[in-house]
Write a protein that holds these residues in place. Structure first.
Motif, PDB file in Angstrom:
ATOM      1  N   ARG A 242      72.848  22.608   8.482  1.00 46.90           N
ATOM      2  CA  ARG A 242      72.683  22.596   8.205  1.00 46.90           C
ATOM      3  C   ARG A 242      73.928  21.399   7.243  1.00 46.90           C
ATOM      4  NH1 ARG A 242      67.840  23.261   5.626  1.00 46.90           N
ATOM      5  NH2 ARG A 242      68.482  22.195   3.215  1.00 46.90           N
ATOM      6  N   LYS A 244      75.960  19.452   5.710  1.00 48.62           N
ATOM      7  CA  LYS A 244      76.014  18.871   3.611  1.00 48.62           C
ATOM      8  C   LYS A 244      77.002  17.870   4.002  1.00 48.62           C
ATOM      9  CE  LYS A 244      74.418  21.491   0.566  1.00 48.62           C
ATOM     10  NZ  LYS A 244      75.583  22.239  -0.960  1.00 48.62           N
ATOM     11  N   TYR A 253      71.210  15.648   7.114  1.00 44.12           N
ATOM     12  CA  TYR A 253      72.291  16.521   6.940  1.00 44.12           C
ATOM     13  C   TYR A 253      72.686  16.139   8.893  1.00 44.12           C
ATOM     14  CZ  TYR A 253      68.471  19.295   8.668  1.00 44.12           C
ATOM     15  OH  TYR A 253      67.185  19.926   8.940  1.00 44.12           O
ATOM     16  N   SER A 317      73.294  14.631  -2.573  1.00 46.61           N
ATOM     17  CA  SER A 317      73.272  15.646  -0.937  1.00 46.61           C
ATOM     18  C   SER A 317      74.099  16.936  -1.188  1.00 46.61           C
ATOM     19  CB  SER A 317      74.922  14.505  -0.649  1.00 46.61           C
ATOM     20  OG  SER A 317      75.574  14.514  -1.910  1.00 46.61           O
TER      21      SER A 317
END
Length: 472
Positions: A242, A244, A253, A317
């Motif tokens: 994951r 970002k 992602y 985000s």
């Protein structure tokens, strides 16, 4: 339960390692599909009677609901929702202090809550998933023990990778202290079951942090993504599932992979949209057990964390958590931190929390009824669940469920063959046959939905929509 019966039913086991804790004749090993399974060491020995009790999908004596009642029912001012379970407080938000949010998959609450428990002298150890530092062990991640905030940070972020707890429970039993543990629903439930039969585990595990989990993945999931960027099977060293992308919504992602390509160590970051097999609905590399859980919101955990898949939060985000608090001690820690502006949390209602996982709930809970029904008409054993077997879903949703089962099964088979052939495209070509059918099913649903919306419109509304579309 005798060994032959156990061998028949263990395909439905969540393979948390709980059975190995109560019976040394069971060892946890990764199988050819990259999934943990229970292996009998000596087939001439009888299994301990506790084996089926401590395994969530083999246990038919006590449910998550009953355990949750015992843990939380008598807490002052606690509420209950049949979908969410018990809750004292519900939030959506993120950690506003330090680098917790930056270093996390979403809002940073997983690492932060352990930091708070340490600082308030409420625990001595944390049990969580960390990178495996043993160079002689091919597993990328495993459950491990942390004794400081610095060590906890090493276990930040979601790992879509198989793990098990048997080694950890040995540590808990052999090393006195106060422990906190994090895990997916079946793992937290299995620890609660172990605590029922082991006084030491019951006394030493003080707090449980639960994760919302769509389904488990095999080790081949990580391997398959690395293979797509040139890191061949066996050469992946580390992976951030994951990573970002700060210029995109939280749901968009990337995956960050480190491994050897032509003998050279390289790190590659690839958006999930550019990798094959990342559609969670397809269920690539999923174990059978993941299709037979009915606990979406980790009902036996003291605090539950998940991704805030809500329109008003998903565009951020940096990421946000949904938070369900049940334990009174943790509830106070969270409330104090909100007041001190160390947490940025919006108090929300149960419908908001549910909405964040509505698709997950439909598959995991509601449509489990159909999966149980199929097993019953096929006259196959399946776990006893709180959901009753039923065929009462639409024909389209039945087709989706049937196809998800096929896709999941075929992903293991076709990937093995692709590895044998040293040809990842073989996997893509053979799986696309099923995923294309799946995509077309969803398109038909969307077409029907659009048609129904149009039919419900008044002539004036319909004309206005057409004009607006033409003017764009």
């Amino acid at each position: 339960m005798n060994i032959s019966e156990f061998e028949l039913k263990k395909v439905y086991s969540e393979a948390s390692g709980s059975t190995s804790v109560v019976d040394s004749n069971i060892k946890m090993k990764l199988n050819k599909n990259g999934l943990y399974e229970e292996v009998i060491v000596d087939s001439d020995k009888e299994l301990n009677d506790l084996v089926p009790f401590v395994s969530p999908n083999l246990n038919d004596r006590i449910t998550e609901t009953e355990i949750a009642d015992q843990l939380y029912e008598n807490i002052e001012n606690i509420d209950y929702d049949e979908r969410l379970g018990y809750y004292s407080s519900l939030y959506v938000g993120y950690v506003n202090e330090g680098e917790f949010r930056k270093d996390a998959s979403s809002g940073g609450m997983g690492t932060w809550i352990f930091k708070e428990l340490f600082e308030e002298d409420m625990i001595d150890y944390v049990l969580h998933v960390k990178k495996n530092e043993n160079s002689n062990d091919k597993r990328l991640f495993k459950y491990d023990v942390s004794t400081s905030i610095e060590e906890i940070r090493d276990g930040a972020k979601t790992k879509y990778y198989p793990v098990e707890i048997s080694e950890l429970m040995d540590t808990v039993k052999n090393t006195p202290g106060r422990y906190a543990v994090i895990g997916i629903p079946s793992f937290i439930y299995s620890i609660r079951l172990l605590a029922k039969v082991d006084e030491v585990i019951n006394e030493r595990i003080k707090y449980t942090v639960g994760l919302v989990c769509g389904h488990q993945k095999s080790a081949k999931f990580a391997e398959s993504m690395a293979w797509q960027v040139g890191i061949e099977p066996g050469n992946l060293i580390d992976i951030d599932f994951r990573h970002k992308l700060l210029d995109r919504p939280a749901s968009s992602y990337a995956v960050k992979m480190t491994g050897r390509i032509d003998g050279e160590l390289q790190t590659i970051i690839k958006p999930t949209s550019e990798l094959f097999g990342l559609n969670w609905g397809w269920g690539f590399f999923k174990p059978v057990a993941s299709n037979f859980t009915d606990d979406v919101f980790n009902e036996t955990a003291d605090i539950v964390l998940g991704d805030a898949w809500l329109p008003e939060y998903a565009s951020d985000s940096k990421g946000n958590n949904i938070v369900i608090v049940r334990n009174s001690d943790i509830d106070q820690l969270v409330k104090d931190a909100i007041q001190e502006n160390r947490l940025k949390m919006d108090a929300v209602d149960n419908e908001t929390i549910f909405a964040s996982q509505v698709s997950h709930y439909r598959h995991t809970h509601d449509e489990l009824a159909y999966r149980l029904y199929v097993k019953d008409i096929e006259n196959e054993w399946r776990p006893e669940k709180r959901v009753r077997a039923s065929s009462n879903i639409s024909d389209t949703r039945r087709k989706i469920q049937d196809l998800r089962k096929i896709i999941s099964e075929q992903s293991h088979i076709q990937y093995q063959e692709a590895v044998q052939r040293n040809d990842f495209n073989y996997f893509v070509e053979n799986m696309t046959e099923y995923t294309s059918e799946y995509t077309e099913l969803y398109r038909s649903i969307n077409r029907k939905s659009l048609l129904n919306r149009v039919l419900r419109m008044s002539p004036k509304e319909f004309t206005g929509k057409v004009i607006n579309r033409l003017l764009r």
